[in-house]
Design an enzyme around this catalytic site. Structure first.
Site, PDB file in Angstrom:
ATOM      1  N   LYS A 192       0.857  -1.183   0.000  1.00  0.00           N
ATOM      2  CA  LYS A 192       0.000   0.000   0.000  1.00  0.00           C
ATOM      3  C   LYS A 192       0.891   1.229   0.000  1.00  0.00           C
ATOM      4  O   LYS A 192       1.683   1.440   0.905  1.00  0.00           O
ATOM      5  CB  LYS A 192      -0.918   0.048   1.216  1.00  0.00           C
ATOM      6  CG  LYS A 192      -1.842   1.270   1.194  1.00  0.00           C
ATOM      7  CD  LYS A 192      -2.147   1.751   2.589  1.00  0.00           C
ATOM      8  CE  LYS A 192      -2.808   3.122   2.585  1.00  0.00           C
ATOM      9  NZ  LYS A 192      -1.903   4.217   2.177  1.00  0.00           N
ATOM     10  N   GLU A 267       8.113   0.282  11.954  1.00  0.00           N
ATOM     11  CA  GLU A 267       9.143   1.319  12.013  1.00  0.00           C
ATOM     12  C   GLU A 267       8.407   2.633  12.158  1.00  0.00           C
ATOM     13  O   GLU A 267       7.824   3.140  11.208  1.00  0.00           O
ATOM     14  CB  GLU A 267       9.999   1.268  10.746  1.00  0.00           C
ATOM     15  CG  GLU A 267      11.321   2.000  10.873  1.00  0.00           C
ATOM     16  CD  GLU A 267      11.213   3.478  10.570  1.00  0.00           C
ATOM     17  OE1 GLU A 267      11.101   4.283  11.541  1.00  0.00           O
ATOM     18  OE2 GLU A 267      11.232   3.839   9.398  1.00  0.00           O
ATOM     19  N   CYS A 301      12.418  10.146   9.926  1.00  0.00           N
ATOM     20  CA  CYS A 301      12.135   9.604  11.253  1.00  0.00           C
ATOM     21  C   CYS A 301      13.368   9.633  12.154  1.00  0.00           C
ATOM     22  O   CYS A 301      13.249   9.733  13.374  1.00  0.00           O
ATOM     23  CB  CYS A 301      11.585   8.188  11.142  1.00  0.00           C
ATOM     24  SG  CYS A 301      12.620   7.073  10.172  1.00  0.00           S
ATOM     25  N   GLU A 402       7.400  14.440  18.034  1.00  0.00           N
ATOM     26  CA  GLU A 402       7.968  14.430  16.684  1.00  0.00           C
ATOM     27  C   GLU A 402       7.262  15.475  15.827  1.00  0.00           C
ATOM     28  O   GLU A 402       6.043  15.445  15.663  1.00  0.00           O
ATOM     29  CB  GLU A 402       7.817  13.048  16.054  1.00  0.00           C
ATOM     30  CG  GLU A 402       8.465  12.951  14.680  1.00  0.00           C
ATOM     31  CD  GLU A 402       8.384  11.556  14.084  1.00  0.00           C
ATOM     32  OE1 GLU A 402       9.381  11.102  13.491  1.00  0.00           O
ATOM     33  OE2 GLU A 402       7.321  10.920  14.207  1.00  0.00           O
TER      34      GLU A 402
END
Length: 502
Positions: A192, A267, A301, A402
């Site tokens: 996806k 992840e 990330c 984040e």
């Protein structure tokens, strides 16, 4: 009227491509069952590039069924050498078409092509080449010393049908990180793509077919996470799911995967500390500190997004850091020569980042540079200047959460113990960075910091041979290296009794 399965698109650099728009199922581009589409836009201008079909739950069912049959009848029966040859061919084709693929990744994600996107594409080629080598050893187990009348050994076997849900910040390389080891291990897969960045993945499907991947082994769907992603994560016909994205969505994926207790590799997010000690090469630390957060416009990330500087060099660092960033990080369109910072992937993302900046200032952070859109660029583009927030503390939202954009916080510390305390004072644990010329100091930090990866005197140096993953809320499992292929295999223990009697 139905959308054609391929449309011409013209990029700002004048190049025109025939872009697939359909779902890639059973080696063919097809329209979605309900004919629903989604628009893909250029982050640099806000203009529509084209539309693509998005998968329904019915399309996911079809892809899973096709992948199961292909796994059992086409991919599993191949020898590891045959699978290796196909993966190697994919790598060669990505290199051959790297200019086209980099064009597409740049236009859909906002990456500057020449200083960013092209490296992502060539890295993906390296990943496929690496796993073409490891594919030869797929299935190798171990013999275990046992009783004289018994023979015991292990076998490594593929899961079967896997799902990969990939992120928009590195659409080509995250696809390679999952697809290459998955195929090397002997699985089939349904991918996806991210809603913002499906174009490069759909183009790569042409290369997979050309490389000789049997029909149904690789299937690529586009669509909304709440429909397509959820359907894959919860599907009882999927044996393993590998996800890259935010921690919040990762939690949802894990809950959905519990429907049939499928294996998960997650992840997720990061808020990686960068600690600068007073015995380091300060000029090098300044350069790496900028690269670690402003490369890929902070949409990384593992970005070194919170910097801790020893108090006696703090002021000097900030002066040099501000000057280096303002002089070397040029913002502009994806195809403009010399640009190092492109637009954010979407206006929604830029809006979130601006809210974080305002929050930091309201909580007492000092704006050193940036914090706004640059002048002279398209107003409809999603541009945001590299931003430095200084004099931050551990309680600030900008330090703990984040941001996923070109925003870095800078704080002081005094002692080694304090630097480690600050580095670990976060729910994330994806990466950590430190700058020092003291080997003893570096070893103490390495063994004390709670992070899946530690970089000394460098930032953001991903190596496809090294395991990649995090501690705490940064995820579960590892990608890349030998661990990356092991994540797509399961162990079977075999006990043969050829002499012992009851």
């Amino acid at each position: 009227m139905s959308l054609p399965l391929e449309v011409p698109i013209t990029l700002p650099n004048g190049k025109t491509y025939q872009q697939p728009t359909g779902l890639f199922i059973n080696n063919e581009f097809v329209a979605s069952s309900d004919k629903e589409t989604i628009s893909v836009t250029d982050p640099g201008t806000g203009d529509e590039i084209c539309s693509v079909y998005v998968a329904s739950t019915e399309d996911v069912d079809t892809a899973v069924k096709v992948a199961r049959e292909a796994y059992e009848t086409k991919w599993k029966p191949l020898s590891s050498k045959q699978r290796s040859t196909i993966l190697s061919k994919i790598s060669d084709l990505i290199v051959e078409h790297s200019d086209q693929v980099a064009d597409l990744e740049a236009i859909e994600s906002g990456k500057p092509k020449s200083t960013n996107a092209i490296y992502d594409v060539l890295h993906a080629a390296d990943v496929f080449k690496y796993y073409s080598g490891l594919a030869i050893s797929a299935g190798n187990g171990k013999t275990i010393d046992s009783e004289p009348t018994k023979f015991t050994y292990t076998i490594q076997e593929p899961f079967g049908v896997c799902a990969a849900i990939i992120a928009w910040n590195f659409p080509v390389s995250t696809l390679a990180w999952k697809l290459a080891p998955c195929l090397a291990a002997g699985n089939s897969i349904i991918v996806k793509t991210a809603e913002n960045t499906p174009l490069s993945a759909l183009y790569l499907c042409k290369l997979f077919k050309e490389a000789g991947v049997p029909a149904g082994v690789v299937n690529v769907t586009c669509g909304l996470g709440r429909i397509c992603g959820s359907a894959l994560a919860s599907h009882h016909g999927v044996d393993k799911v590998s996800f890259t994205g935010s921690t919040g969505v990762g939690k949802t994926i894990q809950r959905l995967a519990a429907e049939n207790l499928k294996a998960c590799t997650l992840e997720c997010g990061g808020k990686s500390p960068l600690v600068i000690y007073d015995d380091c090469d300060l000029d090098q630390a300044v350069k790496y500190a900028a690269f670690g957060i402003f490369f890929n416009k902070g949409e990384i990330c593992t970005a070194s997004s919170r910097i801790y500087v020893q108090d006696n060099i703090y002021d000097e660092f900030l002066v040099k850091y501000k000057q280096h960033v303002e002089e070397n990080y040029k913002q502009g369109g994806q195809f403009t020569e010399g640009v190092t910072v492109g637009p954010q992937v979407s206006e929604i993302q830029r809006g979130k980042i601006l809210e974080y900046i305002q929050s930091g200032i309201e909580e007492g952070a000092r704006l050193v540079t940036g914090g706004k859109a640059p002048e002279g660029l398209p107003a409809a583009g999603h541009y945001l200047l590299p931003t430095i927030l200084a004099d931050c503390n551990q309680k600030m939202k900008v330090v703990q959460e984040e941001i996923f954009g070109p925003v870095v916080t800078v704080s002081k510390f005094s002692t080694d113990e304090e630097s480690i305390e600050f580095a670990n004072d976060c729910v994330f644990g994806l990466a950590a960075y430190l700058f020092t010329n003291n080997i003893e100091r570096s070893q103490k930090f390495i063994t004390s910091v709670q992070a899946g990866q530690v970089f000394v005197n460098a930032t953001f140096a991903t190596d496809y041979r090294m395991p990649f993953g995090g501690y705490k809320m940064s995820g579960i499992g590892r990608e890349l290296g030998e661990a990356g292929m092991a994540a797509f295999m399961q162990t079977k223990s075999v006990h043969i009794n050829y002499g012992s009697k009851l």
